[in-house]
Design an enzyme around this catalytic site. Structure first.
Site, PDB file in Angstrom:
ATOM      1  N   ASP A 152       1.679   5.082   1.466  1.00  0.00           N
ATOM      2  CA  ASP A 152       1.469   6.046   2.543  1.00  0.00           C
ATOM      3  C   ASP A 152       2.071   7.388   2.139  1.00  0.00           C
ATOM      4  O   ASP A 152       3.174   7.442   1.606  1.00  0.00           O
ATOM      5  CB  ASP A 152       2.149   5.556   3.827  1.00  0.00           C
ATOM      6  N   ASP A 195       9.524   4.577  12.929  1.00  0.00           N
ATOM      7  CA  ASP A 195      10.145   3.487  13.689  1.00  0.00           C
ATOM      8  C   ASP A 195      11.555   3.114  13.194  1.00  0.00           C
ATOM      9  O   ASP A 195      12.541   3.365  13.879  1.00  0.00           O
ATOM     10  CB  ASP A 195       9.210   2.259  13.788  1.00  0.00           C
ATOM     11  N   ASP A 240       0.848  -1.191   0.000  1.00  0.00           N
ATOM     12  CA  ASP A 240       0.000   0.000   0.000  1.00  0.00           C
ATOM     13  C   ASP A 240       0.885   1.244   0.000  1.00  0.00           C
ATOM     14  O   ASP A 240       2.099   1.134   0.131  1.00  0.00           O
ATOM     15  CB  ASP A 240      -0.941   0.005   1.222  1.00  0.00           C
TER      16      ASP A 240
END
Ligand code: ATP
Ligand code: MG
Length: 461
Positions: A67, A146, A65
């Protein structure tokens, strides 16, 4: 290479990879994601692709996907797109929907100042991020992500890639490295420990020692995470096509016991328990690779079965096997729900798969036909084969059902007839029967416990 992982470091300069020095072309990207980027850009906002889509494209695989990260606030994004919806409270983002594709648009996160409003950003006393909605600049956004390889930004203004944290170097070295101080970052969001394992398995990356080592000790922080969020993470961990590797890593870091404590404790009880789970996960990986559907119900049924068997075995001291099995499932499920949610649409079929294990050996009269009609027969039969392959049950019953389900009516009746004439008369009304020992048969010869239990032998025994 530019400065790695700016801890506090805002206003660093990024390492910039111009268009002609990287392989990402617009043809490789989602048209819808490009539409979002262009519209934000034309409206005067900064807009980048970020996260898995940049990472995976650079690695030469197709992103799952797309982002988008932007300087526009969620409200501003919503005003630009008719098909946009603001979601999330802890972490507000915008979903822009194009048919079945959803582009996730996230406003740059900033570092909250001393006097920030608690309703925007909020942290518990031990560092857990309870809310993270303070807006910032792209460099601040980068260091709040992260892993370094997840913080690469593809700019729509000149198609260059901006690296604020040393992600390109780590990508080259196939290494997962948390941005900033790992302990602080795990305390902010313990789910990052699961993400480390998930990405390492998916990408076949190593986990940098400084990122991996603290997990052994910090794994119990996962107990703070709401069960609903952990359920979602468990699905990503086990339905991503790399479940076996992921499971081994979860075990290695002591994370599995935080997600499935009952199951983790029971692994040491039976020789067949680990092989069974490994086999179930390998089957799941195979099915995903072959584009076949997989159900969380079967996955959960397998992960929790050793716990059910352990529990049933101790209950059998006081009651017959069938009620013992039922009570064991009850205990195991209610304990599990304190750790990961299991939505009803999955827990119901999971229980049916288990219940059918007691019915599969009972085949006389009309019983085999009734069982065969059960909507969960196929899953229960697969589950039986799994138990036989793992060595929980002696082989035989599975093979019987393999033959039975493909025969015509008459031949089926013959098979049942033969059972009745067999020397070892099958089933009266009591279970177990010759199909195999009850769940949890073949107890493992007790050896010295592998690891000390942190809790007394479990509340479900
Ligand atoms: P994939 O979509 O392939 O699973 P991804 O890296 O895109 O991988 P997402 O969960 O879609 O992962 O998140 C998108 C990006 O958001 C991540 O790459 C990362 O930069 C950031 N992110 C997501 N979750 C966290 C988190 N818990 N802490 C910090 N940053 C996060
Ligand atoms: Mg993603």
């Amino acid at each position: 290479m530019n400065t790695p992982s700016g801890q506090q470091g805002t206003h660093l300069t990024p390492h910039v990879l111009p268009r002609d020095e990287h392989p990402i072309s617009r043809r490789m990207l989602s048209e819808n994601a490009l539409k979002v980027l262009y519209r934000l850009d034309q409206a005067g906002f900064e807009a980048y692709l970020v996260g898995g889509c940049v990472r995976d494209s650079l690695l030469g695989s197709i992103p799952k996907d797309f982002d988008v990260a932007t300087s526009a606030t969620p409200e501003q994004v919503r005003q630009l797109f008719r098909n946009a919806r603001v979601i999330g409270r802890r972490f507000r983002i915008v979903h822009v929907r194009f048919g079945r594709e959803i582009i996730e648009v996230t406003t740059f996160r900033g570092t909250p100042g001393e006097d920030h409003d608690n309703s925007l950003a909020h942290q518990s006393d031990d560092g857990l991020l309870l809310r993270d909605n303070v807006w910032g600049s792209v460099d601040e956004d980068a260091i709040r992500r992260d892993f370094t390889v997840n913080a690469l930004y593809y700019s729509i203004s000149d198609f260059s890639i901006h690296d604020w944290t040393g992600g390109l170097e780590d990508l080259e070295a196939r290494r997962l490295r948390l941005i900033g101080d790992p302990e602080v970052r795990y305390r902010e969001d313990p789910v990052r420990m699961l993400r480390a394992v998930r990405f390492a398995a998916k990408l076949d990356f190593s986990i940098d020692a400084a990122t991996g080592d603290p997990i052994h000790e910090l794994a119990p922080l996962l107990l703070q995470i709401p069960p609903a969020r952990l359920f979602e993470e468990v699905l990503k961990l086990f339905l991503g096509g790399h479940a076996v590797t992921t499971w081994r890593q979860l075990q290695h870091y002591g994370l599995f016991a935080m997600l499935f404590p009952g199951a983790a404790e029971s692994l040491a009880e039976f020789d067949w328990a680990e092989p069974m789970i490994e086999r179930a996960l390998a089957n799941t990986d195979d099915r995903i690779r072959a584009d076949k559907p997989v159900t969380p119900a079967f996955l959960y049924a397998a992960l929790l079965w050793p716990a059910v068997a352990a529990s049933a075995r101790s209950l059998e001291a006081d009651m017959p096997p069938v009620p013992a099995l039922q009570q064991a499932t009850q205990q195991v499920v209610s304990r599990q729900l304190q750790h990961t949610a299991i939505p009803k649409r999955f827990s119901m079929p999971m229980r049916e798969i288990w219940d059918l294990q007691a019915r599969l050996p009972r085949r006389r009269g009309k019983r085999a036909f009734t069982t065969l009609q059960h909507p969960r027969f196929r899953a229960a039969y697969d589950f039986l084969l799994l138990r036989e392959t793992a060595g929980e049950l002696a082989p035989g019953l599975g093979e019987w059902w393999t033959r039975f389900q493909d025969l015509g009516d008459e031949a089926q009746r013959d098979m049942i007839q033969q059972l009745q004439q067999g020397p070892q008369e099958e089933d009266a009304d009591d279970f177990p029967e010759t199909g195999g020992p009850p769940p949890g048969g073949k107890p493992r010869r007790r050896r010295a416990p592998r690891r000390r239990r942190r809790t007394p032998p479990s509340d479900d025994s």
